[in-house]
Write an enzyme that holds these catalytic residues in place. Structure first.
Site, short mmCIF file in Angstrom:
data_model
loop_
_atom_site.label_atom_id
_atom_site.label_comp_id
_atom_site.label_asym_id
_atom_site.label_seq_id
_atom_site.Cartn_x
_atom_site.Cartn_y
_atom_site.Cartn_z
CG ASP A 79 -37.57 -33.95 -13.82
OD1 ASP A 79 -38.81 -33.81 -13.91
OD2 ASP A 79 -36.90 -33.50 -12.88
CG ASP A 122 -41.19 -30.64 -8.83
OD1 ASP A 122 -40.56 -31.72 -8.85
OD2 ASP A 122 -41.00 -29.72 -9.65
CG ASP A 162 -42.55 -27.89 -14.34
OD1 ASP A 162 -42.85 -28.18 -13.17
OD2 ASP A 162 -41.44 -27.43 -14.67
#
Length: 894
Positions: A485, A561, A262
């Site tokens: 997610d 993102d 992430d």
């Protein structure tokens, strides 16, 4: 991690490498070779949270290996069998098992692992494969010599095992295309008993990063091997990285890393790991003349100027499991890859429409207002999304009762307008005694140790599946779908924002061994749960951020993102092309950028790009300004509406391409080399792309642009500007004005594209709308063809024959007659639709039509009205009224 290098035949000093699972594919000019290597795994971004190669013991040790490690084949160990051979290889430190197996469809598997004396089994992520044991194929013959053992495959290719030094070469029609261990850098760290305390300094037994200790009770078990791509000029693949499509040389740079992480607001032009990993490389080569084996792989022979790319795959754990796919054409590698890791299933039709999302639509009133805004402003929409704050205290499969007091009513209101809802389900289980998922997982001891995340066990996967059933996920319906997610998995207080590598999973596997398949198993379970809740009647839709090889079988993915800047818009294109190249077709990027606030020009340009990418979703961060399309100037709103409507107009073409992917494995969003292998200058193009074989897209990617410069690929091709019908020859560049509503859009000569005649507000409303056929004639003006696929758009009835797959062909019969015919391409399909053809537009019609007639079922010619523009060679046939699922012929007399 992945390192890649470029060299000429004389320079063999530096080779690239890839960590974790690795799929490597090499392609030869008019020949294609592919290799699948299944190893173990492996605001501005805060680089300090993530390791570099120098901070990772195994990576640093492998990169320090510069000289051949001395492996050779033990000659008397070679055992030839009907599908390949088994042998042992050794150097001064270690003996390993080798097997070479020929598989169906020009594919070869090479497996290198510890022998029977190993202290511990090694993990193999075989769930990535369609079949854990792919189908083998008998070899044609073998030849055993003192220095080499040669295998001739049934497909006429050759595999040559060089005994000393150990090397495996692969030939297509007597041309060497790839070589395993060509530089002799095979390095294998065997499990050991902990006796060498001095190794502690090297990170062999334990290492520390950010004060978090990683213990290795059996020592490091890393592996690495190099693969040469003979004659290659470029390497593509190994998603996911925010890089150009053609991979850079990393011999003096940080290698590409494949470790699912992430990465908050990731950088562009970086080899850093991102959310998913598909270790698959494609190398375009021009090695189509002469034998290059000695010139490239033999350092004692004076080389010609032959380019060569090299990949060095390094993994922290696992075995070396390589699949070489030998082509011989670009189309073949996608079929061969899909045989191994599978295709994306045909998605429900709504999933190809426009999706509106935000973190977070705060309550039920907010959702209603957004929905009504799309209706009021006449902007097509198929799905509204809810992020984490819709839940009861971030416990998934629940609802915040204050913000969403009547979720079933909200879902029903959307469904009444033919729209769907997608809700988020992350893999993190809320630690609360009354929460049914946590309670069940804890009782069955299914939680991973040293981690707040969950273990990968069949029982836990079953909990995930059952949680989607309507009696567990209450106040939902068949019109609710799922978004996975944070499933890298993201753990904010863990090392590199994920689980400790030495955390234990089922059967004693360490997290380091299974890390990259964690998200894979979550979205696989989600897909199965959605399918089960409908009794296998409704096609699921699942979006996942984390992925691995084979993820395409159960999930779409997006690029995570991203930021609201022009650089992220530009990099979304090569990122999506890389994913498609590696077998993942249903992909997209957050339109407008997740972080930050795009200006109106950037937002419009992103919508124009996203409208021609497979997954089309607007999504933004909770700290960004609201960006529903009607919140901007009228000109901006109009441009966004137009872009979304263009997406819906082309839905018949998109749906057909996704169906054809299920048969061929070919990506929907395509790089130029797949369609124009003869146009070498276009191979590394990553500012433009093809949608299927027929449509070229070049969106504006710079602020304040006044011109759109588009390169038209292919030799002796003709292209037609979509809006003006103007013919353009290729290869070459064309310039067009870049007005706010402009996008470079060209139809390839020789193709047919079906579009809706009139765009409605949802895919359901468009489902049976009339069609316009755009027929673009080839350079000679004598041929064009295309296909169209139809079914009910949502169920699995097509698997039982309830589908239609038809082909439309334009052909010059003789100087005075041209025909358009509609034929059934698959007689197993019984789907009969009332979708008819409202108009036919023929581009490049260099004949002069006098009459036009259509022949339907009764074979009686009916006259057709048409217009002909002699200056632009454009013919438009009005109201032919032929049906898509019924045969007809149109005669054009000149």
């Amino acid at each position: 991690m992945v390192e890649r290098s470029e060299m000429r035949a004389a320079d063999r000093s530096h080779l690239p490498y890839s960590a974790a699972f690795s799929l490597a594919t090499a392609t030869v000019m008019r020949r294609v070779v592919a290799a699948l290597l299944i190893l173990g795994l492996t605001h501005a971004v805060d680089r300090q949270k993530f390791k570099t190669c120098d901070q990772s013991g195994f990576c640093k040790r492998h990169r320090a290996v510069k000289e051949p490690t001395g492996y050779e084949v033990i000659s008397d160990s070679i055992k030839v069998n009907e599908t390949g051979l088994a042998a042992k290889i050794k150097n001064k430190d270690l003996t390993l098992k080798l097997s070479i197996v020929t598989l169906k469809d020009s594919t070869v598997r090479v497996l290198i692992e510890e022998d029977e004396k190993a202290l511990r089994n090694r993990y193999q992520p075989l769930d990535a494969l369609v079949k854990r044991e792919p189908e083998q194929q008998k070899i044609k013959k073998t030849k055993e010599e003192a220095s080499a053992t040669k295998i001739l495959t049934t497909d006429g290719n050759r595999v040559v095992l060089i005994h000393k030094p150990f090397r495996v070469d692969f030939y297509v029609k007597d041309k060497i295309v790839s070589s395993i261990n060509s530089a002799g850098l095979l390095h294998f760290e065997a499990f050991k008993k902990k006796v060498l305390l001095s190794d502690r300094e090297k990170g062999f037994w334990e290492e520390t990063f950010k004060e978090i200790k990683d213990t290795k009770p059996h020592g490091s078990s890393s592996i690495g091997v190099d693969i040469a791509f003979v004659g290659a000029k470029y390497l593509f693949g190994i998603p996911e990285h925010a890089e150009g499509y053609s991979l850079r040389d990393t011999k003096s740079y940080e290698p590409y890393r494949l470790y699912n992480l992430d990465v908050f607001e990731y950088e562009t032009n970086s080899p850093m790991a991102l959310y998913g990993s598909i270790p698959y490389l494609v190398g375009q080569t021009t090695a189509d003349k002469g034998k290059l084996s000695k010139e490239v792989l033999d350092a004692d022979t004076k080389p010609r100027d032959v380019p060569q790319q090299n990949a060095r795959f390094i993994s922290e754990a696992g075995v070396i499991d390589i699949f070489i796919m030998l082509g011989p054409q670009p189309n073949d590698i996608f079929r061969q890859l899909s045989e191994l890791t599978g295709n994306a299933p045909l998605p429900p039709e709504f999933a190809l429409g426009y999706h509106q999302s935000r973190w977070n639509y705060k309550d039920q009133k907010d959702v209603k207002e957004v929905h009504e805004g799309f209706i009021k402003n006449e902007i097509p929409l198929d799905v509204i999304w809810l992020d984490i704050d819709h839940t009861d205290g971030k416990a998934y499969f629940t609802w915040d009762k204050a913000a969403f007091p009547n979720p079933s009513g909200m879902i029903e209101e959307l469904a009444e307008k033919n729209r769907k809802l997608v809700t988020i389900v992350d893999p993190h289980i809320k630690k609360e005694a009354k929460y049914h998922i946590y309670k069940e997982a804890k009782a069955k001891k299914l939680l991973a140790t040293r981690s707040t995340s969950t273990s990968l066990t069949p029982k836990l996967v079953n909990i995930g599946r059952s949680s989607l059933l309507f009696d567990k996920y209450t106040n939902t319906s068949k019109d609710v779908f799922i978004w996975n997610d944070m499933n890298e998995p993201s753990v904010f207080d863990g090392p590199e924002v994920t689980i400790h590598k030495d955390a234990k999973h089922v059967d004693g596997w360490e997290h380091r061994e299974v890390h990259n398949v964690y998200g894979f198993h979550q979205h696989e379970a989600t897909f199965a749960g959605l399918k089960k809740r409908s009794n296998d009647e409704v096609r699921p839709f699942v979006l996942s951020r984390s992925f691995f090889a084979g993820s395409q079988r159960t999930a779409a993915v997006w690029t995570g993102d991203n930021k609201a800047d022009w650089g992220h818009l530009r990099h979304s294109i090569p990122m999506l092309l890389s994913l498609g190249t590696a077998g993942m077709p249903f992909v997209g990027a957050d339109v407008g950028g997740f972080f930050g606030d795009p200006d109106e020009e950037l937002l419009v340009r992103w919508y124009q790009a996203g409208a021609f990418q497979p997954f089309f979703r607007g999504h933004s961060h909770q700290d960004s300004k609201r960006r529903e399309p009607w919140l901007f100037s009228q000109n901006t709103t109009d441009a966004i509406r137009e872009a979304i409507k263009k997406r819906y107009a082309f839905l018949p073409y998109w749906y057909t391409l996704f169906y054809e992917h299920t048969k061929t494995g070919k990506p929907v969003m395509r790089p130029f080399w797949l369609e124009f292998i003869e146009d070498e200058s276009s191979w590394d193009e990553d500012r433009q792309w093809m949608v299927g074989p027929a449509l070229l897209v070049k969106p504006v990617q710079e602020p304040g642009a006044t011109q759109i410069s588009t390169y038209l690929p292919g030799k002796r091709q003709v292209w037609f500007e979509w809006d003006t019908h103007k013919a353009r020859p290729s290869p070459g560049a064309v310039q067009n004005p870049a007005g706010l509503h402009s996008i470079g859009l060209y139809q390839r000569g020789g193709t047919m594209i079906p579009v809706f005649a009139d765009v409605k507000m949802t895919t359901k409303e468009n489902h049976e709308q009339p069609i316009i056929l755009y027929i673009a004639l080839n350079n000679k003006g004598d041929f064009a063809n295309g296909t169209i696929y139809l079914d009910d758009g949502e169920s699995y009835a097509y698997e039982k024959g309830d589908f239609a797959y038809w082909g439309i062909t334009f052909k010059k019969e003789h100087d005075y007659l041209h025909t358009i015919t509609n034929k059934n391409l698959d007689k197993r399909g019984t789907f009969d639709s009332d979708v008819y053809i409202e108009k036919i537009v023929i581009r490049g019609a260099k004949f002069y039509p006098r009459t036009a007639h259509i022949y339907l079922d009764d074979f009686t010619p009916d006259p057709l009205d048409f217009e002909y523009d002699r200056d632009n060679f454009l013919m438009e046939i009005e109201a032919p009224n032929g049906y898509i699922t019924r045969e007809f012929r149109i005669d054009l007399h000149s």
